[in-house]
Design a protein around this motif. Structure first.
Motif, short mmCIF file in Angstrom:
data_model
loop_
_atom_site.label_atom_id
_atom_site.label_comp_id
_atom_site.label_asym_id
_atom_site.label_seq_id
_atom_site.Cartn_x
_atom_site.Cartn_y
_atom_site.Cartn_z
N ALA A 247 5.27 10.09 -4.45
CA ALA A 247 5.94 8.87 -4.92
C ALA A 247 7.45 9.05 -4.99
O ALA A 247 8.22 8.10 -4.82
CB ALA A 247 5.39 8.47 -6.29
N ASP A 253 7.75 5.38 2.35
CA ASP A 253 7.97 3.97 2.04
C ASP A 253 6.74 3.41 1.34
O ASP A 253 5.67 3.30 1.93
CB ASP A 253 8.25 3.19 3.33
CG ASP A 253 8.70 1.76 3.05
OD1 ASP A 253 8.63 1.32 1.89
OD2 ASP A 253 9.12 1.09 4.02
N LYS A 254 6.88 3.05 0.07
CA LYS A 254 5.74 2.57 -0.70
C LYS A 254 5.24 1.21 -0.22
O LYS A 254 4.08 0.86 -0.46
CB LYS A 254 6.11 2.47 -2.18
CG LYS A 254 6.52 3.80 -2.80
CD LYS A 254 6.91 3.62 -4.25
CE LYS A 254 7.35 4.96 -4.87
NZ LYS A 254 7.76 4.79 -6.27
N ASP A 255 6.10 0.43 0.42
CA ASP A 255 5.71 -0.91 0.86
C ASP A 255 5.12 -0.93 2.27
O ASP A 255 4.75 -1.98 2.77
CB ASP A 255 6.93 -1.84 0.81
CG ASP A 255 7.48 -1.99 -0.60
OD1 ASP A 255 6.67 -1.95 -1.55
OD2 ASP A 255 8.71 -2.12 -0.75
N THR A 268 -1.75 2.48 2.67
CA THR A 268 -1.53 1.95 1.32
C THR A 268 -1.73 0.44 1.34
O THR A 268 -1.14 -0.26 2.16
CB THR A 268 -0.10 2.26 0.84
OG1 THR A 268 0.12 3.68 0.92
CG2 THR A 268 0.09 1.80 -0.59
N ARG A 270 -2.01 -2.87 -1.50
CA ARG A 270 -1.82 -3.28 -2.89
C ARG A 270 -2.57 -4.58 -3.13
O ARG A 270 -2.51 -5.51 -2.32
CB ARG A 270 -0.33 -3.47 -3.19
CG ARG A 270 -0.01 -3.64 -4.68
CD ARG A 270 1.49 -3.73 -4.89
NE ARG A 270 2.14 -2.50 -4.46
CZ ARG A 270 2.29 -1.42 -5.22
NH1 ARG A 270 1.81 -1.42 -6.46
NH2 ARG A 270 2.91 -0.35 -4.75
N GLN A 279 -5.13 3.73 -1.71
CA GLN A 279 -4.54 4.63 -0.74
C GLN A 279 -5.62 5.53 -0.14
O GLN A 279 -6.59 5.89 -0.80
CB GLN A 279 -3.45 5.50 -1.39
CG GLN A 279 -2.19 4.73 -1.77
CD GLN A 279 -1.13 5.63 -2.37
OE1 GLN A 279 -1.41 6.35 -3.33
NE2 GLN A 279 0.07 5.58 -1.83
#
Length: 767
Positions: A247, A253-255, A268, A270, A279
């Motif tokens: 993280a 890139d979390k998005d 990933t 959401r 994930q």
């Protein structure tokens, strides 16, 4: 090799260019296939994770729906609003409430474990029992990281609105596990520090993780579900990276839906519903396994192809250049060219000039041959009519050589006999006959638009009337032929005073039968001349005496073969044909008729003297019927022989059916003994019964009305039902015992057949 060098190099360079072009195209295809394979693998992973998310959200929505149903449950509302009076409790109301919540867990495995806390009675209700002291419940079901007082304060003593407690260590009757907790206070609009009742749903981590097995079972790696604050809900798999470090990594890139992190593809997703993060980590080597196989095979095949291609190019260049050089030498020798004269000229230019001269000579020869085409066509037609051409291949080859054909597969052969010249053979008469034949053929050409005619002797013309539907859209039948010949007769007489008699044979059905129709036409013309008949005479209009019957060996063998195959209709047709040929088209004497009947009886007796008929119960009766056939009654003979042939065919069909039934029973017995083997396939069953796979598949369906695969599934499900009722094995153990590689496949099959899951079936049976 020196004199081949220029031609050799020309060939070799062209082969190398031809080899390089597809190699480049293959490389481009390889790169494209690698890219597409990688993209498809990533899309499959994303799709699988998305499906797991949708299933989990649907299950959680069902849990929330369960609490909504509890909120409007009248029994629960009565208990919540009652005031406790010391140790007195509404035992009946509590019992009634227990019954109303007993069945919720049968349709959703997320509701396998839940409880309801009533604050006024200080009692905990579960699907199986009621705990009038919460501490007794907590002795069996407790959080490892919380004391009794902390549990009472955090869970029982607070108001919860669809609250989800993240993953925590939990002790379930002495068994350590981890659970996610869903909490809802009642009534739903409670806002105070405490509420009359609380519903608590305890969801085992393994139950949630099972929804992610589709990814880990297929690809390996790991999967993780966390809430919006990053707290773990469920996890599964091995080699999971440090999620805190991941993280914080700026390169991650979390998005982004899919990206590579170290050696894993991290997917990933959401949730828009509750903010949970799904994930999955798929090892790169597993994800690109297909792409790596393509890469290995492509490079291997390309390397081999290049090496072999170069070797073949060298061989072909030498082999193809050598004949050209020899050709150049031969041409030089034949045309008398000296080496000094051609030294300054290219070999190809030399060949071009001399081959052009040969082509001119060939064209002159072709023109001469075209003048001979009518003679060649006439010779082809004569050979066809006389029966010299035996096979279709020989006929087609001769027709191609003559650049002609008969314009169809069926038709009639006609003989035109010019009248008035019998016994005359002077030069003047022969000239007149020659002119008459030419006039008839030209007139036929003018009337019909084509001619397939040839001279046959001095006073006869043979005409072949064949279907020309493919050429002109018309077809010659008896009516059309009669009209055309009548028109030809009138025109020949009116214009040239030529008269003739016409005879036609029966219709031929193939090119190889043209000779038969011609022979019939010959017999018809002889009959017409003998009886002084005029006009058109058809072969079937003449009845000729015959000294012998017609029953050739090939017809007898066909009759025997059809009865052995059990084809009653075909056997009846052959019998009808034999009788028709010997009664309608021949005049047999009594002795010949008796011999024919004897031959037919002998055929049937030869057939009867076989094991299948000897072992049947109708052998003696059939034998007596055959022997008792009387030749005198011609009308009854055909029907009697047909009935006997039909009875023999019935015996053959019956034996076949018995054999089929035994084979099906053998298949069923083998399936019944080996249904628990997950490797049981159609091939193994076919190997056991010693029959082809397609044969037993079609045979089983014809005899039983169901597919073999459906029967195997039914056997397995029947056994699974028995094992579920015995309650000695888990669902996973039962799936293995009835022949399934995975419990997931077993559950799907069981639900497809019975309509409910195995767990639900077992619980309903126990209830």
């Amino acid at each position: 090799m020196k004199k081949f060098s220029s031609v050799f190099r020309s060939f070799l360079i062209s082969y190398i260019v031809i080899l390089i072009i597809p190699s480049i195209a293959g490389f481009m295809s390889y790169r494209t296939s690698i890219s597409v394979t990688q993209k498809v693998s990533i899309e499959n992973g994303v799709t699988q994770l998305q499906k797991s998310k949708e299933i989990l959200e649907r299950r959680m929505a069902e849990v929330e729906g369960f609490t909504r149903q509890l909120a409007i449950n009248p029994d629960l509302n009565v208990l919540m609003n009652e005031k406790s009076s010391g140790d007195q409790a509404n035992v009946y109301g509590i019992w009634k409430m227990l019954r109303s919540v007993l069945t919720f867990g049968q349709t959703n495995d997320f509701l396998q474990q839940f409880y309801i806390y009533l604050g006024n009675y200080n009692v905990i209700l579960t699907p199986g029992s009621a705990y009038f002291r919460p501490e007794h419940f907590y002795d069996n079901f407790r959080y490892e990281d919380a004391t009794l007082s902390e549990w009472k304060q955090a869970v029982l003593g607070k108001t919860h609105r669809s609250e989800i407690m993240p993953l925590r260590p939990f002790v379930n009757k002495g068994t350590a596990t981890s659970v996610v907790t869903y909490l809802q206070s009642f009534p739903l609009d409670s806002f105070s520090g405490s509420s009359p009742a609380v519903a608590v749903v305890i969801i085992d981590e393994k139950t949630i993780a099972n929804l992610m097995t589709g990814i880990t079972d297929r690809y390996g790696g790991w999967s993780l579900i966390s809430d919006a604050e990053g707290r773990t809900i469920a996890s599964q798999g091995t080699d999971m990276p440090d999620m805190a470090k991941l993280a914080e990594d700026k390169h991650f890139d979390k998005d982004k839906t899919s990206q590579f992190y170290d050696d894993d593809l991290v997917i990933t997703i959401r949730s828009d519903t509750n903010g949970w993060v799904y994930q999955a980590g798929i090892p790169r080597q597993v994800l690109l396994e297909n792409a790596n196989q393509i890469k290995f095979m492509t490079w291997t095949v390309t390397g081999i192809a290049l090496a072999v291609g170069l070797l073949v190019g060298l061989v072909l260049a030498y082999r193809n250049s050598a004949p050209i050089n020899r050709l150049v030498s031969v041409v030089k020798e034949q045309f008398g060219k000296e080496e000094s004269e051609t030294a300054s000229r290219n070999d190809y230019d030399f060949l071009h000039g001399n081959i052009a001269e040969m082509i001119r000579n060939s064209n002159r020869l072709e023109s001469e041959l075209l003048r001979q085409v009518p003679l060649v066509r006439d010779a082809f037609l004569k050979r066809l009519i006389s029966g010299e051409l035996q096979s279709r291949e020989e006929i087609f080859a001769a027709a191609a050589q003559a650049n002609t054909g008969i314009y169809g597969h069926s038709g009639y052969v006609c003989i035109v006999q010019i009248q008035g010249y019998t016994g005359m053979d002077s030069v003047e008469i022969l000239n007149e006959l020659n002119a008459a034949r030419l006039i008839l053929k030209q007139t036929l050409l003018d009337l019909a638009g084509f001619t397939l005619a040839t001279d046959w002797g001095s006073d006869r013309v043979v005409i072949v009337f064949a279907s020309r539907e493919a050429e002109t859209g018309t077809e010659f039948g008896r009516t059309e032929i009669a009209a055309l010949l009548d028109q030809l007769s009138r025109k020949a007489f009116d214009d040239y005073k030529i008269t003739f008699t016409v005879a036609l044979g029966d219709q031929f059905a193939a090119e190889t039968e043209v000779n038969v129709s011609y022979e019939q036409a010959k017999q018809a013309i002889e009959h017409a001349l003998h009886s002084n008949r005029k006009g058109i005479v058809w072969y079937d209009e003449t009845r000729m005496e015959s000294a012998t019957y017609y029953y050739p060996l090939d017809m007898e063998l066909r009759l025997i073969g059809t009865i052995r195959a059990g084809e009653a209709e075909e056997a009846r047709r052959i019998v009808q044909s034999v009788v028709s040929l010997n009664t309608e088209q021949r005049e047999l004497s009594v002795e010949m008729w008796h011999q024919l009947v004897g031959e037919l009886k002998g055929t049937l007796l030869k057939l009867l003297d076989q094991k299948m008929f000897i072992e049947s119960g109708v052998f003696e009766s059939l034998k007596d019927r055959i022997i008792s056939i009387q030749a005198a009654d011609r009308r009854a003979i055909q029907s009697e022989i047909e009935e006997i042939a039909n009875a023999m065919c019935d015996v053959v069909v019956s034996r076949k059916n018995d054999s089929h039934t035994r084979t099906v029973e053998q298949i069923k017995a083998y399936v019944g003994d080996h249904y628990s083997d997950s490797e049981l396939t159609l091939y193994r069953i076919a190997e056991q019964v010693e029959r082809p796979e397609k044969y037993i598949s079609q045979l089983f369906k014809d005899v039983t009305g169901s597919n073999l695969s459906d029967y195997l599934e039914t056997v397995r499900m029947d056994c699974a039902v028995k094992l579920l009722l015995e309650n000695r094995y888990t669902v996973d153990e039962i799936s293995s015992r009835v022949g399934y590689n995975s419990s997931h496949s077993f559950r799907r099959a069981f639900k497809r057949v019975t309509g409910i899951s195995p767990s639900s079936y077992r619980q309903s049976a126990e209830g």
